[in-house]
Design a protein around this motif. Structure first.
Motif, PDB file in Angstrom:
ATOM      1  N   THR A   1       0.835  -1.195   0.000  1.00 16.95           N
ATOM      2  CA  THR A   1       0.000   0.000   0.000  1.00 16.95           C
ATOM      3  C   THR A   1       0.868   1.242   0.000  1.00 16.95           C
ATOM      4  O   THR A   1       2.080   1.184   0.224  1.00 16.95           O
ATOM      5  N   ILE A   2       0.219   2.382  -0.228  1.00 19.05           N
ATOM      6  CA  ILE A   2       0.909   3.661  -0.261  1.00 19.05           C
ATOM      7  C   ILE A   2       1.136   4.208   1.143  1.00 19.05           C
ATOM      8  O   ILE A   2       1.912   5.143   1.338  1.00 19.05           O
ATOM      9  N   PHE A   3       0.505   3.615   2.169  1.00 17.70           N
ATOM     10  CA  PHE A   3       0.506   4.226   3.500  1.00 17.70           C
ATOM     11  C   PHE A   3       1.906   4.387   4.080  1.00 17.70           C
ATOM     12  O   PHE A   3       2.211   5.402   4.702  1.00 17.70           O
ATOM     13  N   SER A   4       2.773   3.387   3.924  1.00 15.02           N
ATOM     14  CA  SER A   4       4.127   3.482   4.475  1.00 15.02           C
ATOM     15  C   SER A   4       4.878   4.639   3.847  1.00 15.02           C
ATOM     16  O   SER A   4       5.561   5.405   4.532  1.00 15.02           O
ATOM     17  N   GLU A   5       4.768   4.780   2.540  1.00 19.26           N
ATOM     18  CA  GLU A   5       5.438   5.874   1.847  1.00 19.26           C
ATOM     19  C   GLU A   5       4.779   7.209   2.189  1.00 19.26           C
ATOM     20  O   GLU A   5       5.457   8.222   2.344  1.00 19.26           O
ATOM     21  N   ALA A   6       3.459   7.210   2.328  1.00 23.35           N
ATOM     22  CA  ALA A   6       2.738   8.440   2.679  1.00 23.35           C
ATOM     23  C   ALA A   6       3.180   8.946   4.045  1.00 23.35           C
ATOM     24  O   ALA A   6       3.347  10.158   4.248  1.00 23.35           O
ATOM     25  N   THR A   7       3.387   8.021   4.984  1.00 19.98           N
ATOM     26  CA  THR A   7       3.851   8.415   6.317  1.00 19.98           C
ATOM     27  C   THR A   7       5.210   9.091   6.232  1.00 19.98           C
ATOM     28  O   THR A   7       5.454  10.104   6.903  1.00 19.98           O
ATOM     29  N   GLN A   8       6.105   8.553   5.402  1.00 17.98           N
ATOM     30  CA  GLN A   8       7.426   9.158   5.229  1.00 17.98           C
ATOM     31  C   GLN A   8       7.321  10.549   4.599  1.00 17.98           C
ATOM     32  O   GLN A   8       8.060  11.462   4.976  1.00 17.98           O
ATOM     33  N   ILE A   9       6.404  10.717   3.644  1.00 20.80           N
ATOM     34  CA  ILE A   9       6.213  12.024   3.012  1.00 20.80           C
ATOM     35  C   ILE A   9       5.706  13.042   4.027  1.00 20.80           C
ATOM     36  O   ILE A   9       6.128  14.209   4.038  1.00 20.80           O
ATOM     37  N   ILE A  10       4.799  12.632   4.903  1.00 17.13           N
ATOM     38  CA  ILE A  10       4.308  13.513   5.971  1.00 17.13           C
ATOM     39  C   ILE A  10       5.468  13.923   6.873  1.00 17.13           C
ATOM     40  O   ILE A  10       5.612  15.098   7.236  1.00 17.13           O
TER      41      ILE A  10
ATOM     42  N   GLU B   1       1.497  11.871  -6.230  1.00 12.81           N
ATOM     43  CA  GLU B   1       2.552  11.545  -7.195  1.00 12.81           C
ATOM     44  C   GLU B   1       3.087  10.138  -6.971  1.00 12.81           C
ATOM     45  O   GLU B   1       3.184   9.330  -7.902  1.00 12.81           O
ATOM     46  N   ARG B   2       3.424   9.818  -5.709  1.00 15.99           N
ATOM     47  CA  ARG B   2       3.969   8.497  -5.412  1.00 15.99           C
ATOM     48  C   ARG B   2       2.946   7.395  -5.665  1.00 15.99           C
ATOM     49  O   ARG B   2       3.285   6.311  -6.132  1.00 15.99           O
ATOM     50  N   PHE B   3       1.679   7.666  -5.349  1.00 12.86           N
ATOM     51  CA  PHE B   3       0.629   6.677  -5.600  1.00 12.86           C
ATOM     52  C   PHE B   3       0.529   6.380  -7.096  1.00 12.86           C
ATOM     53  O   PHE B   3       0.414   5.226  -7.510  1.00 12.86           O
TER      54      PHE B   3
END
Length: 467
Positions: free
Chosen positions: A80-89, A130-132
């Motif tokens: 999922t995108i959640f792990s990467e989204a957390t890093q972006i936050i 973008e990452r998604f």
């Protein structure tokens, strides 16, 4: 060639990130200085000053942080995108602090801090989008057998075949098992869609005559003395050997690795909230949400307090000992919904659907969960989180820890007002084992998106087991 392709991919990722950051700053500048949403337009520095700041400071800071937070590492194994989204936050929070500090050092009082705050929000939103989009595109082409990496598996046991099955059942990973090496009497057998193409002794010849991206060792523990030979064979042709440990069956969860000097220590349970940044992020969100919730629900709490006082003798707030973070006891607050009981009854009696101890007002506030509202003050005190495993009384903790092996894992994070188990109906007199499964799943897979989803579902979804 593989490393060269990765470098080109990283270059394109950096280029796209630069475009997104620049676009985000442009949007933030327009919102701050061309609209009145965030205050009067008034005088401000010219656009050229912000463009110069973008090129010389903002973009370098963001790119350095993107590298530091691992956002340019290959992400084939992320579902999922959640792990990467957390890093972006995280990147945008740190970037805001760093940029404000730089402006302070450079003595730039006229540079809009509000615009920088907007940049953090806008860059977070567009960065995740973008990452998604990129990850979705990569998953699609890998599922179509493009951008494939080829793997040689050294091993012909259940561990090797389980690994191959996972690869075959998840084509989005973009891996292909090109073959196994196993015992000589099994050469030619086809298992999980791939053949045993040679024996263990054929490793050097197989590596010399074929091109593999990865070599994965999945051999039984009793053959670990041969690992040195296998690793040496891989390194002779420039391929890194990767090991699936045979003792993985003893791991109850996703493991993580710490280092003590040069010695790796495997943690058998990964807890995202052990990370200090994640813990701080959750603490800040808990504190803000608790304050907002108390303000919004204060009329309900005042009316409830009056109703309890007028209809039933006893205190308005019911205070009960519960077991919380790191198995430490604390007192949890609730609106009193039952008749005043003896301390011994409170310790060991479980609430049931038609519990005769409930008052008329108590029946209503329990069904609507209004009785839980005082726990926002527990959040402010630091005893609880808004979201987390529900805390239990010491009596039941002692009982359950004997009956359910993993019961105490839930105490590795702060208890919550609501949780992953509660939105799945595990509330009240329901299966403790099922509830613990959900609690452990939450402990091991926490991210801010999960907390947000639980909060939304708690508000909009009626729980039939609320009584």
């Amino acid at each position: 060639m593989i490393k060269e392709n990765q470098r080109w991919f990283n270059f394109l990722m950096v280029l796209m990130d630069v475009v997104v950051i620049s676009f985000s700053l442009a949007i933030s500048w327009w919102l701050r200085f061309k609209t009145t949403i965030f205050g009067p337009i008034g005088g401000h520095l010219p656009l050229q000053s912000y463009v110069f700041f973008l090129i010389t400071i903002v973009i370098p800071v963001y790119i350095i942080l993107y590298f530091s937070f691992g956002l340019y590492k290959p992400r084939r194994t992320y579902k999922t995108i959640f792990s990467e989204a957390t890093q972006i936050i995280k990147v945008n929070i740190v970037a805001f602090v760093v940029l404000v500090a730089i402006l302070f050092v450079l003595n730039q009082p006229n540079f809009s801090r509000i615009m920088l705050f907007l940049l953090g929000i806008v860059a977070t939103i567009f960065g995740i989008i973008e990452r998604f989009a990129i990850r979705s595109f990569l998953k699609k082409i890998r599922s179509d057998n493009r951008n494939i990496k080829h793997i040689l598996v050294v091993g012909d046991n259940d561990l090797a075949f389980t690994f191959a099955r996972k690869i075959r059942n998840n084509p989005y990973l973009g891996f292909d098992i090109s073959g196994f090496l196993g015992r000589s009497n099994r050469v030619g057998m086809e298992i999980e869609g791939s053949k045993i193409i040679g024996s263990f002794s054929d490793l050097d010849d197989v590596l010399e005559n074929n091109s593999y991206d990865r070599v994965v060792l999945a051999i039984p523990l009793k053959y670990y003395y041969k690992i040195d030979e296998v690793v040496a064979s891989c390194e002779r042709v420039g391929i890194k050997a990767e090991i699936i440990p045979d003792y993985i069956r003893y791991f109850p969860a996703q493991p993580s690795v710490d280092m003590i000097e040069d010695i790796p220590i495997i943690n058998i349970r990964y807890v995202p909230l052990d990370d200090s940044f994640n813990r701080a992020l959750k603490y800040i969100s808990d504190y803000l949400i608790a304050i907002i919730a108390i303000i919004i629900t204060s009329p309900i709490m005042i009316i409830t307090a009056i109703a309890i006082k007028l209809t039933s003798p006893g205190p308005i707030i019911f205070k009960q000992e519960r077991i919380g973070y790191n198995s430490k006891p604390f007192y949890m607050y609730k609106f009193r919904s039952m008749r005043v009981q003896s301390p011994s009854d409170e310790k060991s009696e479980w609430t049931t659907k038609d519990d005769p101890r409930k008052t008329k007002v108590g029946d209503i506030i329990r069904k609507t969960s209004i009785d839980e509202l005082p726990q926002f003050f527990n959040v402010l005190k630091g005893d609880m989180s808004v979201v987390g495993p529900r805390p239990e009384r010491p009596y039941f903790v002692e009982e359950f820890r004997k009956e359910i092996p993993k019961y105490m894992v839930k105490h590795q994070v702060k208890p919550g007002i609501t949780g992953w188990a509660q939105i799945h109906g595990c509330r009240g007199d329901t299966s403790i084992k099922k509830r613990i499964e959900y609690d452990i799943e939450y402990v091991e897979n926490w991210h801010m998106g999960l907390d947000l989803g639980i909060m939304i579902k708690t508000v909009v979804k009626k729980n039939p087991n609320a009584y």
